[in-house]
Design an enzyme around this catalytic site. Structure first.
Site, short mmCIF file in Angstrom:
data_model
loop_
_atom_site.label_atom_id
_atom_site.label_comp_id
_atom_site.label_asym_id
_atom_site.label_seq_id
_atom_site.Cartn_x
_atom_site.Cartn_y
_atom_site.Cartn_z
CE1 TYR A 1 12.40 32.39 3.85
CE2 TYR A 1 12.38 30.08 4.13
CZ TYR A 1 12.47 30.81 3.53
OH TYR A 1 11.75 31.35 1.89
CE LYS B 1 -0.20 -0.41 4.38
NZ LYS B 1 -1.63 -0.36 6.14
C1 LIG Z 1 -0.23 -1.56 6.72
C2 LIG Z 1 -0.90 -2.94 7.33
C3 LIG Z 1 0.00 -4.08 7.54
C4 LIG Z 1 1.31 -3.72 7.23
O1 LIG Z 1 2.18 -3.04 8.29
P1 LIG Z 1 3.34 -3.64 8.45
O2 LIG Z 1 3.49 -3.13 10.49
O3 LIG Z 1 4.10 -2.49 8.17
O4 LIG Z 1 3.92 -4.82 8.66
C5 LIG Z 1 -0.38 -4.63 7.77
N1 LIG Z 1 -1.91 -5.62 8.32
C6 LIG Z 1 -2.71 -4.30 8.14
C7 LIG Z 1 -4.78 -4.30 8.26
C8 LIG Z 1 -2.08 -2.92 7.34
O5 LIG Z 1 -2.89 -1.72 7.46
#
Ligand SMILES: *Cc1c(COP(=O)(O)O)cnc(C)c1O
Length: 374
Positions: free
Chosen positions: A265, A39
């Protein structure tokens, strides 16, 4: 600049590190199935190349949040099983069923919509249970009615329940253990309803490594496959993981200045002696956190120095002292600590956040390059 020259602002992803990290994690975890979570543009590493690299390393599932992310994988020709678990009310479930994408369903309404989306192909669903994260999924109180309805729809041939899953809050040993027990209760309710999901899953990277009792049939591995640690108290190297991403920029300007020169800045940094300032063409518009002003570490001229003064929208300055540095030399913000580079975790520490946020927010004018595909 010729088209083949190195981009001035580059996030280079070594895909062999992603494949290798999946192999390393699979050897540690040893579940039957491994889901690579890609994702959010593959955690800022590129979703499609990261997905391919993870599959090459032995992952047999891909996980994404929403259906657009899943469709992108299919459009790229990736045919591996994909699960998407976060849907708005208008999400294209029929398109997902057509594309062979499993739907994580978090409510009775989503279950009904999945059943209605079945056509020539039948909807494959995975039931999301909220065992204590307090986020997506049905609560234990709602679970009996939810699994009963899922079983009824499955009996009618309207969908198939392939999986049942939940997500840990990482709130400590006792809370994680309570979630594991709640998950067991949900599994028992599903069995009573007559469901036989072949994929039971609870753990993401942290839980998969630390809690063998949370592994079940499949683990969902996100941050770890990119070679970044899920927690600030463990380094990826402790597990044999290698960071896949190197963020660097070509120094855009160098100048010699006297003592007392105010930098950027607000003049929150002032030189204390005659020194050399180097200008790095990356700023908060590219995802470099302004909160790391005065702190974010940069490898330049063979040394790690902190950002001098405020990080601006497009640029920041480093004080390199008497180190010889030229325009065009690379400044490395994130890389492999084994090579002397700062880590994503170092930037997280410098800006009071987590490494996940550092890598996923990279963008703006940064150009992505990939190498090491098998
Ligand atoms: C993002 C996510 C993961 C992955 O988690 P990590 O800590 O990056 O391994 C797994 N399950 C769900 C439901 C998630 O939203």
């Amino acid at each position: 600049m010729s088209p083949t020259a190195r981009p001035a602002r580059e996030a280079h992803v070594d895909l062999s590190a992603i494949s290798g990290n999946v192999e390393v994690l699979r050897r540690i975890i040893r579940t039957e199935h491994t889901m690579a979570v890609v994702k959010a543009r593959g955690y800022g590493h590129g979703a499609v190349p990261s997905a391919r690299a993870a599959l090459d390393g032995g992952a047999d599932w891909l996980g994404v949040a929403d259906l657009d992310e899943a469709f992108e994988l299919r459009a790229a020709g990736i045919t591996a099983p994909v699960l998407a678990w976060l849907h708005d009310a208008d999400a294209d479930f029929a398109g997902a069923v057509d594309a062979g994408i499993d739907l994580g369903v978090s409510s009775l309404a989503q279950l009904e919509r999945a059943a209605a989306a079945s056509g020539p192909a039948i909807a494959m669903v995975q039931l999301k249970i909220d065992t204590g994260l307090g986020r997506n999924g049905v609560t234990l109180d709602e679970c009996a009615a939810f699994v009963a309805e899922a079983a009824r729809l499955e009996g009618l041939g309207r969908l198939r329940v392939r999986g049942i899953f939940s997500h840990l809050a990482n709130a400590g040993e006792a809370d994680d253990a309570a979630q594991r027990s709640a998950f067991d209760r949900a599994l028992a309710l599903a069995a009573v309803a007559g469901l036989t999901p072949e994929l039971r899953h609870l753990a993401a990277t942290g839980g998969a490594i630390d809690r063998p009792d949370a592994r079940f049939d499949l683990v969902r591995l996100g941050i770890g496959i990119y070679g970044v640690s899920p927690s600030d108290d463990r380094t990826p190297a402790e597990w044999g993981l290698r960071p896949a991403l190197e963020l660097s920029a070509a120094i855009a300007g160098v100048k010699r200045v006297p003592a007392g020169t105010g930098v950027s800045y607000g003049h929150t940094y002032r030189t204390t002696e005659a020194t050399t300032l180097a200008l790095v063409p990356l700023g908060y518009a590219d995802g470099i956190p302004r909160h790391a002003s005065g702190r974010g570490p940069v490898l330049v001229g063979g040394r790690v120095v902190p950002v001098a003064g405020r990080i601006a929208m497009d640029q920041f300055v480093v004080d390199v002292g008497d180190t010889p540095v030229s325009v065009g030399d690379r400044a490395v913000l994130i890389g492999d600590p084994a090579d002397g580079a700062p880590s994503a975790q170092d930037w997280a520490d410098a800006s009071d956040t987590i490494a996940y946020e550092i890598v996923t927010r990279l963008g703006g004018r940064i150009r992505y390059t990939h190498s090491g595909a098998r």
